[in-house]
Design a protein around this motif. Structure first.
Motif, PDB file in Angstrom:
ATOM      1  N   ARG A   1       0.817  -1.101  -0.105  1.00  0.00           N
ATOM      2  CA  ARG A   1       0.060   0.041  -0.023  1.00  0.00           C
ATOM      3  C   ARG A   1       0.929   1.392   0.053  1.00  0.00           C
ATOM      4  O   ARG A   1       1.964   1.416   0.525  1.00  0.00           O
ATOM      5  N   ASP A   2       0.552   2.301  -0.747  1.00  0.00           N
ATOM      6  CA  ASP A   2       1.141   3.573  -0.750  1.00  0.00           C
ATOM      7  C   ASP A   2       1.075   4.185   0.410  1.00  0.00           C
ATOM      8  O   ASP A   2      -0.002   4.519   0.953  1.00  0.00           O
TER       9      ASP A   2
ATOM     10  N   ALA B   1       1.668   6.886   1.605  1.00  0.00           N
ATOM     11  CA  ALA B   1       1.037   8.351   1.441  1.00  0.00           C
ATOM     12  C   ALA B   1      -0.334   8.394   1.634  1.00  0.00           C
ATOM     13  O   ALA B   1      -1.225   9.282   2.105  1.00  0.00           O
ATOM     14  N   THR B   2      -0.987   7.006   1.220  1.00  0.00           N
ATOM     15  CA  THR B   2      -2.669   7.072   1.208  1.00  0.00           C
ATOM     16  C   THR B   2      -3.105   6.370   2.481  1.00  0.00           C
ATOM     17  O   THR B   2      -4.476   6.374   2.680  1.00  0.00           O
ATOM     18  N   VAL B   3      -2.281   6.115   3.335  1.00  0.00           N
ATOM     19  CA  VAL B   3      -2.847   5.504   4.691  1.00  0.00           C
ATOM     20  C   VAL B   3      -2.905   6.593   5.695  1.00  0.00           C
ATOM     21  O   VAL B   3      -2.173   7.256   5.979  1.00  0.00           O
ATOM     22  N   THR B   4      -4.333   6.881   5.824  1.00  0.00           N
ATOM     23  CA  THR B   4      -4.599   7.928   6.881  1.00  0.00           C
ATOM     24  C   THR B   4      -5.163   7.416   8.221  1.00  0.00           C
ATOM     25  O   THR B   4      -5.433   8.155   9.157  1.00  0.00           O
TER      26      THR B   4
ATOM     27  N   PHE C   1       3.881   5.946   8.270  1.00  0.00           N
ATOM     28  CA  PHE C   1       2.616   6.622   7.678  1.00  0.00           C
ATOM     29  C   PHE C   1       2.545   7.927   8.127  1.00  0.00           C
ATOM     30  O   PHE C   1       1.742   8.433   9.096  1.00  0.00           O
TER      31      PHE C   1
ATOM     32  N   ASN D   1       0.923  10.538   7.176  1.00  0.00           N
ATOM     33  CA  ASN D   1      -0.502  11.097   6.921  1.00  0.00           C
ATOM     34  C   ASN D   1      -1.570  10.556   7.843  1.00  0.00           C
ATOM     35  O   ASN D   1      -2.553  11.042   7.837  1.00  0.00           O
TER      36      ASN D   1
ATOM     37  N   ASP E   1      -7.435   2.278   7.259  1.00  0.00           N
ATOM     38  CA  ASP E   1      -6.766   1.607   6.081  1.00  0.00           C
ATOM     39  C   ASP E   1      -5.903   0.610   6.243  1.00  0.00           C
ATOM     40  O   ASP E   1      -5.723  -0.108   5.220  1.00  0.00           O
TER      41      ASP E   1
END
Length: 343
Positions: free
Chosen positions: A160-161, A163-166, A186, A188, A234
């Motif tokens: 998983r990227d 940057a997209t895990v919030t 992560f 973000n 996520d």
């Protein structure tokens, strides 16, 4: 049992030593009539401590890989050094006070069989220091390495990227080490860290504060997903209890100093893992995934979920002890059905 270990090696210095040396006397000489060892440098103390630990046949299973690494860990703590600094500074002289501290810890380690991390109230994972005591298991999960290796820039390994895990959930957080490593991996993300033990959460709170992550990590007490009812994530990570009944009956003495609830996974070791797999279905957001450590329980997991498409991940020190399953696949993951009259 676990990973994220400190593998500190030592080597002798090429420099000549001064002709006059201090002699350190131990409280319990290894043999009657044996001269006390001459201890001056970090290398001297590591070599002596490793020999004592080896002769005493202590069990090394708490963040270090062998008696030399454990000796280096204790010497480093007495000298206020990060584990990575011990080998390069092996020729440094050890002050008398630090020497006494080292010898005391070694004898205490042998006499009590407590994990070294409890003696110094510290353990390292992925280079980061965490406070630990008997209220929590000594952190040694393989998940820390996987957060670095499988959520980075490598498109082949990346699950998983980052940057997209919030939103991240760490179940059975214990000392909070994985939650803190997840916050680092992560940038973000906000992280919920849940545990049934109020004592463990007190330790986790201290670590969260020491790493200044109060604004990003929320601690929650409860039985697995009951602590975060209604929330979706996520990523869910967990290093739950996974020792089976046979393993619980033969735990080494060192492990008996740790909380029993942090080990006991029921008859086949996967009582809590089953609940995590089943509960994660309603707590993962679209595109999310579950990363769970199960030790040697891979056969039991595959028997319990024969149709599950689990991705088994290896680390530098483990094979098939952590699995990944994404939310879409997990939705179709059903436990094995047993014929009527079978267990």
């Amino acid at each position: 049992m676990r990973g994220g270990r400190s593998t500190v090696a030592t080597r002798s210095s090429a420099k000549k030593r001064r002709p006059t040396r201090a002699v350190a006397k131990t409280a319990n000489p290894s043999a009657a009539g044996t001269p006390a060892p001459v201890l001056v440098t970090i290398f001297d103390y590591v070599r002596f401590a490793a020999a004592r630990l080896t002769r005493a046949r202590v069990t090394v299973a708490h963040g270090t890989t062998d008696p030399v690494a454990e000796a280096a860990f204790l010497v480093g703590e007495a000298m206020h050094l990060h584990p990575d600094e011990v080998e390069p500074l092996a020729a440094r002289r050890v002050p008398k006070a630090a020497g006494r501290r080292i010898l005391g810890w070694i004898e205490q380690r042998i006499a009590t069989r407590k994990p070294a991390a409890y003696l110094v109230n510290r353990m390292y994972m992925r280079g980061m220091a965490f406070y630990v005591d008997e209220r929590v298991i000594v952190p040694r999960s393989f998940i820390g390495e996987l957060l670095d290796s499988h959520f980075g820039g490598d498109d082949v390994l990346r699950l998983r990227d980052p940057a997209t895990v919030t939103r991240v959930l760490d179940l059975c957080t214990g000392s909070g080490c994985l939650a803190i490593l997840a916050a680092r991996a992560f940038p973000n993300a906000t992280v919920d860290a849940a545990d049934l033990s109020a004592d463990a959460l007190t330790v986790a709170e201290r670590n969260v504060q020491e790493h200044r992550l109060e604004d990003r990590i929320q601690l929650a007490q409860g039985d697995l997903f009951a602590a975060v009812s209604g929330k979706r994530y996520d990523l869910i990570i967990s290093n739950p209890p996974y020792v089976d009944a046979q393993g619980m009956a033969s735990l080494p003495h060192e492990c008996l100093a740790e909380p029993r609830m942090a080990f006991d996974g029921g008859a086949d070791g996967i009582d809590l893992v089953r609940r995590i797999i089943d509960g994660a279905k309603t707590h993962l957001a679209s595109g999310g995934g579950l990363l769970c450590e199960v030790g040697r329980c891979k056969p039991a997991i595959e028997k319990a979920y024969p149709r599950a498409d689990l991705l088994w991940l290896d680390t530098e020190e483990s094979e098939g002890e952590v699995f990944w399953i994404d939310a879409a696949t997990l939705a179709d993951c059903a436990p094995a059905r047993h014929p009527v009259g079978t267990a």
